[in-house]
Design a protein around this motif. Sequence first.
Motif, PDB file in Angstrom:
ATOM      1  N   GLY A  28      58.726  12.615 -72.763  1.00  0.00           N
ATOM      2  CA  GLY A  28      57.678  12.697 -71.750  1.00  0.00           C
ATOM      3  C   GLY A  28      57.057  14.073 -71.606  1.00  0.00           C
ATOM      4  O   GLY A  28      57.669  15.105 -71.935  1.00  0.00           O
ATOM      5  N   GLY A  29      55.840  14.052 -71.105  1.00  0.00           N
ATOM      6  CA  GLY A  29      55.076  15.280 -70.930  1.00  0.00           C
ATOM      7  C   GLY A  29      55.737  16.234 -69.942  1.00  0.00           C
ATOM      8  O   GLY A  29      55.646  17.460 -70.093  1.00  0.00           O
ATOM      9  N   SER A  30      56.393  15.683 -68.928  1.00  0.00           N
ATOM     10  CA  SER A  30      57.020  16.539 -67.925  1.00  0.00           C
ATOM     11  C   SER A  30      58.118  17.376 -68.566  1.00  0.00           C
ATOM     12  O   SER A  30      58.196  18.591 -68.357  1.00  0.00           O
ATOM     13  CB  SER A  30      57.622  15.685 -66.802  1.00  0.00           C
ATOM     14  N   CYS A  76      54.259  18.156 -62.429  1.00  0.00           N
ATOM     15  CA  CYS A  76      55.469  18.489 -63.209  1.00  0.00           C
ATOM     16  C   CYS A  76      55.544  19.986 -63.516  1.00  0.00           C
ATOM     17  O   CYS A  76      56.629  20.493 -63.810  1.00  0.00           O
ATOM     18  CB  CYS A  76      55.549  17.654 -64.485  1.00  0.00           C
ATOM     19  N   GLY A 107      42.226  17.847 -70.306  1.00  0.00           N
ATOM     20  CA  GLY A 107      42.311  16.495 -69.768  1.00  0.00           C
ATOM     21  C   GLY A 107      43.187  16.521 -68.534  1.00  0.00           C
ATOM     22  O   GLY A 107      44.372  16.209 -68.594  1.00  0.00           O
ATOM     23  N   THR A 143      44.853  15.508 -65.012  1.00  0.00           N
ATOM     24  CA  THR A 143      45.319  14.203 -64.568  1.00  0.00           C
ATOM     25  C   THR A 143      44.346  13.581 -63.563  1.00  0.00           C
ATOM     26  O   THR A 143      44.029  12.399 -63.647  1.00  0.00           O
ATOM     27  CB  THR A 143      46.711  14.343 -63.923  1.00  0.00           C
ATOM     28  N   ASP A 160      48.413  22.230 -71.198  1.00  0.00           N
ATOM     29  CA  ASP A 160      48.918  20.895 -70.920  1.00  0.00           C
ATOM     30  C   ASP A 160      47.833  19.905 -71.343  1.00  0.00           C
ATOM     31  O   ASP A 160      46.901  19.627 -70.592  1.00  0.00           O
ATOM     32  CB  ASP A 160      49.252  20.761 -69.430  1.00  0.00           C
ATOM     33  N   ALA A 183      48.636  16.831 -72.240  1.00  0.00           N
ATOM     34  CA  ALA A 183      49.375  15.563 -72.238  1.00  0.00           C
ATOM     35  C   ALA A 183      48.387  14.402 -72.302  1.00  0.00           C
ATOM     36  O   ALA A 183      48.556  13.469 -73.084  1.00  0.00           O
ATOM     37  CB  ALA A 183      50.250  15.455 -70.991  1.00  0.00           C
ATOM     38  N   HIS A 184      47.348  14.492 -71.495  1.00  0.00           N
ATOM     39  CA  HIS A 184      46.376  13.392 -71.503  1.00  0.00           C
ATOM     40  C   HIS A 184      45.334  13.539 -72.611  1.00  0.00           C
ATOM     41  O   HIS A 184      45.077  12.600 -73.355  1.00  0.00           O
ATOM     42  CB  HIS A 184      45.680  13.294 -70.141  1.00  0.00           C
ATOM     43  N   HIS A 209      52.085   8.618 -75.716  1.00  0.00           N
ATOM     44  CA  HIS A 209      52.127   7.373 -74.940  1.00  0.00           C
ATOM     45  C   HIS A 209      50.977   7.287 -73.935  1.00  0.00           C
ATOM     46  O   HIS A 209      51.009   6.471 -73.020  1.00  0.00           O
ATOM     47  CB  HIS A 209      53.479   7.200 -74.239  1.00  0.00           C
TER      48      HIS A 209
HETATM   49  C1  LIG Z   1      50.712  12.483 -67.679  1.00  0.00           C
HETATM   50  C2  LIG Z   1      50.629  13.938 -67.561  1.00  0.00           C
HETATM   51  C3  LIG Z   1      51.784  14.715 -67.456  1.00  0.00           C
HETATM   52  C4  LIG Z   1      53.160  14.105 -67.334  1.00  0.00           C
HETATM   53  O1  LIG Z   1      53.562  13.536 -68.522  1.00  0.00           O
HETATM   54  P1  LIG Z   1      54.678  12.386 -68.549  1.00  0.00           P
HETATM   55  O2  LIG Z   1      54.683  11.960 -69.968  1.00  0.00           O
HETATM   56  O3  LIG Z   1      54.210  11.337 -67.604  1.00  0.00           O
HETATM   57  O4  LIG Z   1      55.963  13.000 -68.106  1.00  0.00           O
HETATM   58  C5  LIG Z   1      51.650  16.075 -67.445  1.00  0.00           C
HETATM   59  N1  LIG Z   1      50.438  16.642 -67.501  1.00  0.00           N
HETATM   60  C6  LIG Z   1      49.308  15.934 -67.589  1.00  0.00           C
HETATM   61  C7  LIG Z   1      47.987  16.636 -67.665  1.00  0.00           C
HETATM   62  C8  LIG Z   1      49.362  14.545 -67.614  1.00  0.00           C
HETATM   63  O5  LIG Z   1      48.235  13.837 -67.668  1.00  0.00           O
END
Ligand SMILES: *Cc1c(COP(=O)(O)O)cnc(C)c1O
Length: 519
Positions: free
Chosen positions: A175-177, A218, A271, A273, A298, A300-301, A329
Amino acid sequence: MDGKCLDEWIRMSYDSDFSLRCGEKLSQLFSMHLGSLQSDQRDFQTWVGPEDNVRHAESFLQAPGKLQASANEVLRVEGRSVADSASLVEQFEKAVGVCLQKSQGLHHPRCAGHQVPASLPLAGWFDALTSITNQVQGVYEMGPWSVAVERAVLNQVGVELGFEAGNFGALVTSGGSLANLTALLAARHAQFPEVWEKGTESRGIQPVVVVHEDAHYCIERAIGVMGLGTNQLVRVAVDDQRRMCVQALNHVLNDLQQRRIPVLAVVSVAGSTACGAFDSLPEVARVCDRYGVWLHVDAAHGGALGFSESHRSKLDGLELADSVVVDAHKMLFVPAVCAMLFFKEPENQFAAFDQNAPYLFDPSEPTLARYDNAVVTLECTKRASAIGLWGVWSIFGKAFFGALIDRVITRASELFQRLEQADDFEVWGRPECNIVLFSYRGNSLDREGRTWDEAFQLRLRRRLLEMGRGYLTQTKVAGRLYLRATIMNPMMTEYDLDHLLDEIRQAASEIQQPVKGAF
Ligand SMILES: *Cc1c(COP(=O)(O)O)cnc(C)c1O
């Protein structure tokens, strides 16, 4: 309980033919489920509150094998006990049916909730391999092929993100966190290596982490977990499109330098959240470089946009970051969880966890240790989670992911256009990717004397969810609440967007509208 019966169940549980029949049943049931969601024959979800659901789930544990008397499960055949596999498959079918029926229908055309994709069924089947063969990775020898698959994916994705082939560090984690925490640990180790042994106060001064105002929660959590103290988080203002304001960043870093306060890292987003904003990375990187500060992005998205010819320019400058997180994911449409963390400097991959575990790592094979995941991730027993991405890529190639991404982003901009044109909606801003923020404002006829305040938006969202007719989330931007649609289903059509808006209107007309005050 009859000991023979249990013995027979153990044998049956591991029986390859029984497994085949369960597998066939599962794939059949899932296909029906998927079909009924996609054709809108089924609501996106049947809402049941948590207490009732827990009770229901518990009932299966309290009365296992409810379907038949346990005596029937073991037939006596010529003095031998033979488990009745047909009835066990039937029970499996029943349990799977409940799980599917109770699940959130991410593949439903009006599901536009969280950043969780309508995952590629094919990726899911590859991912199932991880579960049914139980490939885990701590060290290379535990899952040589799954480690290789993961390495191959990281090597290729890193290049898509702009890193120099063969010359960057990378890992996959849960996971991203966790990936963000790992990145910040590496950033700390790179600057304050003594902290690992001596603790955070060994220098008598605590570093700060400078973050985008809308950073995912996170990041703050990681700072807490690291023992830095969440007071050490400094937020940088954003512009009207919620991108980190580079002048403000410069100002903050300058001020910290003057006050001799060390900066552990700057956390930028690709990107965000809340609304999918992309920072101007070349400019952010230039400022970080000026002050010699670790830049963590970050993504992640939004990192997946590296696969899209049309949208990859939003990631320009990503290769200048010291560390980058990308969730597969999310916009790479594989099942949860598969998060990737990249480091510009290959060696930083090993920085986060400066530790030795002699029972894991074989000193006679030092080169193999470079492939031992437990050295670079928090996890010891680690799920092999990159196989979905590897499998789909191996069949369709990387351009396929770009096409999926282009679709959801196009759909989001079509949604934006519709909301902008409709006089009963107000939209926050043009989406940079697949996240659209808006509010329902009522049409001009019933606008008089009514208020469509934040409480109304929340009730509207709940109504939609509980009726199973569509799924949105809510978010706050600059202190104001909005409904939030995240388009995560490449199969969604323009027709589905119209239908979603109609469902929102319908839900709005059904809930009692507060009549006091005007907006
Ligand atoms: C979704 C997200 C996270 C958290 O990632 P997880 O995979 O849900 O733990 C962190 N940072 C951003 C920008 C996100 O969109």
